[in-house]
Write a protein that holds these residues in place. Structure first.
Motif, PDB file in Angstrom:
ATOM      1  N   GLU A  61      21.415 -22.812  16.783  1.00  0.00           N
ATOM      2  CA  GLU A  61      22.778 -23.229  17.100  1.00  0.00           C
ATOM      3  C   GLU A  61      22.837 -24.341  18.137  1.00  0.00           C
ATOM      4  OE1 GLU A  61      27.032 -21.255  18.584  1.00  0.00           O
ATOM      5  OE2 GLU A  61      25.267 -19.998  18.222  1.00  0.00           O
ATOM      6  N   ASN A  62      21.917 -24.359  19.097  1.00  0.00           N
ATOM      7  CA  ASN A  62      21.942 -25.370  20.158  1.00  0.00           C
ATOM      8  C   ASN A  62      20.561 -25.911  20.503  1.00  0.00           C
ATOM      9  OD1 ASN A  62      21.033 -23.028  21.388  1.00  0.00           O
ATOM     10  ND2 ASN A  62      22.975 -22.649  22.431  1.00  0.00           N
ATOM     11  N   THR A  63      19.645 -25.892  19.552  1.00  0.00           N
ATOM     12  CA  THR A  63      18.305 -26.455  19.737  1.00  0.00           C
ATOM     13  C   THR A  63      17.995 -27.374  18.561  1.00  0.00           C
ATOM     14  OG1 THR A  63      17.535 -24.494  20.920  1.00  0.00           O
ATOM     15  CG2 THR A  63      15.855 -25.956  20.029  1.00  0.00           C
ATOM     16  N   SER A  99      17.344 -28.282  24.069  1.00  0.00           N
ATOM     17  CA  SER A  99      17.748 -26.878  24.002  1.00  0.00           C
ATOM     18  C   SER A  99      18.724 -26.661  25.150  1.00  0.00           C
ATOM     19  CB  SER A  99      16.530 -25.956  24.114  1.00  0.00           C
ATOM     20  OG  SER A  99      16.011 -25.987  25.435  1.00  0.00           O
ATOM     21  N   PRO A 100      19.309 -25.479  25.316  1.00  0.00           N
ATOM     22  CA  PRO A 100      20.280 -25.300  26.392  1.00  0.00           C
ATOM     23  C   PRO A 100      19.746 -25.602  27.790  1.00  0.00           C
ATOM     24  CG  PRO A 100      20.458 -23.512  24.818  1.00  0.00           C
ATOM     25  CD  PRO A 100      19.265 -24.314  24.409  1.00  0.00           C
TER      26      PRO A 100
END
Length: 404
Positions: A56-58, A97-98
């Motif tokens: 989702e966020n990488t 990534s986050p």
């Protein structure tokens, strides 16, 4: 234009005056008439972005673009890489990534010109780490060469300083056409942001393109290479109110006299290009728009009611020495001895500038927005002429219509 979640293409088309017309003190309106005032160099911001998400966020991303870039979110422009340097052509590969981000960037800072057939390429790679959703640390290494593109600077795991590439490029410096100097410039940038709680942010930036260590000073005591660095720090506040919210900021910048400057103008950290119609030798500092040899303080406050209206007021003070002017690049600015290399900010006759800005905006309908802007500037010792006072007033109004 979007191709699913894999690609985005975007371009901004504008009808505007060129830079030469905007700088004309006798120009009172922004209509691009006659043709000599028209900006034919658009689009200024255009890009293609391609990526793959692993979660989702990488993911990874590749971007090729023309526009501006910035390191850090500041009030007056970053000392490392500022959005006041425009129309840069660049490409960037990033993995993110986050809590982690690595980016490798190649920017063609300046194209070849008649008096300098070699382009100026700026190679940048940076590592960004985030801790506990409160502290963000970014470190950047950069290199600028006045030479054709080189593959070796695309190695993501190499510390470029280890190439000792200052031994690989030679040219004539500004002080003498017979002097042979290194046509290369290094850059180190650090950005730290700390958000202890919502509504409060502290930030600090450090930039350096030259520093003489104690070892170098001891072994080359007569070296005229100056230290070149800049510091920037600020605080941002946000207070929610019963209706709307209030925000404010305070920021300070200090740059030493030779920050961004090298022995030659063609490999200093300066954006330099010609307009097709308009001004030749458009020059912009890559970092703070106040340039080297400067001290500035800015503060401001804004009250905003979302979807209704907003108003703000800001104040900017700058003190600029004689090495802060871009026309210094046409002079013999580089130091020839230790005394000249050790000067402090500000040099020569300093220019003092005060600027007050008041702006407001109204959301007339969901698709129509009105904005007004008023600015007053007063400058003492203007153009570094003692007791030379200049002042100016600016008033603008604009309507924005959203067609979508």
């Amino acid at each position: 234009f979007n191709l699913g979640n894999y690609a985005t293409l975007a371009s901004e088309v504008t009808v505007a005056q060129n830079i030469e017309a905007k700088k004309d003190s006798k120009n009172y309106v922004n209509l691009p008439l006659p043709l000599s005032k028209f900006d034919v160099n658009f689009p200024h911001n255009t890009y293609g972005s391609f990526g793959i998400m692993f979660s989702e966020n990488t993911g990874i991303n590749f971007r090729i673009a023309r526009g501006f870039q910035s390191i850090g979110n500041t009030a007056t422009g970053s000392i490392v890489l500022s959005d006041y340097s425009t129309n840069e052509s660049y490409c960037e590969f990033s993995i993110f990534s986050p809590d982690f981000r690595y980016a490798l960037n190649v920017t063609e800072l300046n194209p070849p010109k008649k008096n300098n057939p070699d382009p100026a390429y700026m190679y940048l790679h940076r590592l960004e780490l985030k801790f506990f959703d409160k502290l963000t640390f970014t470190i950047l290494e950069g290199l600028l060469t006045n030479s054709p593109f080189e593959l070796r600077f695309l190695n993501p795991l190499m510390i470029w300083h280890g190439y000792a590439s200052w031994n690989d490029y030679y040219g004539n410096g500004n002080n003498s056409e017979e002097e042979i100097v290194n046509k290369e410039a290094s850059l180190l940038g650090i950005n730290i942001e700390f958000v202890p709680w919502n509504g409060l942010k502290f930030y600090f930036l450090y930039a350096m393109n030259q520093f003489q260590t104690s070892y170098e000073r001891e072994n080359w005591p007569d070296s005229a290479i100056p230290n070149a660095m800049a510091f920037q720090g600020g605080i941002e506040l946000a207070f929610p109110l019963s209706i709307g919210y209030l925000t404010g900021f305070l920021e300070g910048v200090y740059a030493t006299p030779y920050m961004y400057l090298m022995e030659g103008a063609d490999w200093s950290y300066v954006r330099n290009y010609d307009e097709s119609i308009g001004q030749d030798d458009v020059r912009q500092w890559v970092g703070t728009p106040f340039g080297p040899d400067s001290i500035s303080i800015a503060c401001g406050i804004e009250y905003k009611v979302p979807q209704k209206w907003q108003t703000s007021c800001s104040y900017v003070f700058s003190l600029q020495g004689e090495l802060s002017d871009l026309d210094v690049l046409d002079k013999d600015y580089w130091p020839t001895n230790v005394t000249e290399a050790s000067v402090k900010t500000p040099t020569g006759i300093p220019q003092f500038t005060h600027r007050i800005i008041i702006s407001s905006g109204w959301q007339i309908t969901k698709k129509l927005n009105l904005k007004t802007f008023m600015g007053y500037t007063i400058s003492d010792n203007n153009e570094h002429i003692e007791n030379h006072l200049e002042q100016g007033f600016e008033l603008t109004a604009s309507l924005k219509l959203n067609l979508l």
